[in-house]
Design a protein around this motif. Sequence first.
Motif, short mmCIF file in Angstrom:
data_model
loop_
_atom_site.label_atom_id
_atom_site.label_comp_id
_atom_site.label_asym_id
_atom_site.label_seq_id
_atom_site.Cartn_x
_atom_site.Cartn_y
_atom_site.Cartn_z
N THR A 1 0.85 -4.38 -7.27
CA THR A 1 -0.18 -4.73 -7.61
C THR A 1 -0.21 -6.10 -7.84
OG1 THR A 1 -0.79 -2.52 -8.82
CG2 THR A 1 -1.90 -4.37 -9.41
N ASN B 1 -10.43 -8.59 -10.49
CA ASN B 1 -10.45 -7.04 -10.81
C ASN B 1 -8.99 -6.50 -10.69
OD1 ASN B 1 -13.05 -7.35 -11.20
ND2 ASN B 1 -13.48 -6.78 -8.87
N ARG B 2 -8.26 -6.93 -9.87
CA ARG B 2 -6.76 -6.39 -9.47
C ARG B 2 -6.04 -6.90 -10.77
NH1 ARG B 2 -5.28 -2.51 -5.88
NH2 ARG B 2 -6.94 -2.54 -3.98
N LEU C 1 -0.57 -7.69 -4.34
CA LEU C 1 -2.04 -7.79 -3.76
C LEU C 1 -2.88 -8.57 -4.33
CD1 LEU C 1 -2.61 -3.73 -4.00
CD2 LEU C 1 -2.28 -5.27 -1.98
N VAL C 2 -2.60 -8.96 -5.80
CA VAL C 2 -3.37 -9.92 -6.45
C VAL C 2 -3.15 -11.38 -5.99
CG1 VAL C 2 -3.56 -11.33 -8.71
CG2 VAL C 2 -3.56 -9.07 -8.82
N GLN D 1 0.75 -1.01 -0.03
CA GLN D 1 -0.01 0.02 -0.03
C GLN D 1 0.91 1.35 0.10
OE1 GLN D 1 -3.17 0.09 -0.49
NE2 GLN D 1 -3.64 -1.98 -0.48
N GLU E 1 -12.23 -10.51 -6.72
CA GLU E 1 -11.57 -9.44 -6.25
C GLU E 1 -10.36 -9.49 -6.91
OE1 GLU E 1 -10.48 -5.41 -4.79
OE2 GLU E 1 -12.46 -6.38 -4.86
N ASP F 1 -6.55 -4.74 -13.31
CA ASP F 1 -5.45 -3.39 -12.97
C ASP F 1 -4.10 -3.48 -13.35
OD1 ASP F 1 -7.81 -2.20 -12.01
OD2 ASP F 1 -7.33 -2.71 -10.01
#
Length: 101
Positions: free
Chosen positions: A52, A71-72, A55-56, A36, A68, A75
């Motif tokens: 990113t 979606n990531r 995060l995935v 983050q 989710e 991104d």
Amino acid sequence: LNQAVASYPGSVPALLDKMKVQLALQDWEQVMETAQRCLLTMQDQGGCVEATSLLVLELLVKEGSREEAANRLADLLVLLDRFEPKNHTLYYESSYESWKG
């Protein structure tokens, strides 16, 4: 490593190295916090591929949240198109086939 991050709080390479060490230690909470921070630091440039990507990974492995993560992942593909359009190896490593291992 912590000294480098403290001395240069806007240094994304130091944050990325710290994030990788935390991942190796399986300290997911710290990985997500550092990811983050990377995203916030890189916000003006449009994002951070590595943060990113992690995060995935966290959404799939730790949370089990496929929607989710999808979606990531979308991104992540936008970031790859923007920052690494000719890096086919990175595209492959970030692909679904690589994630499901």
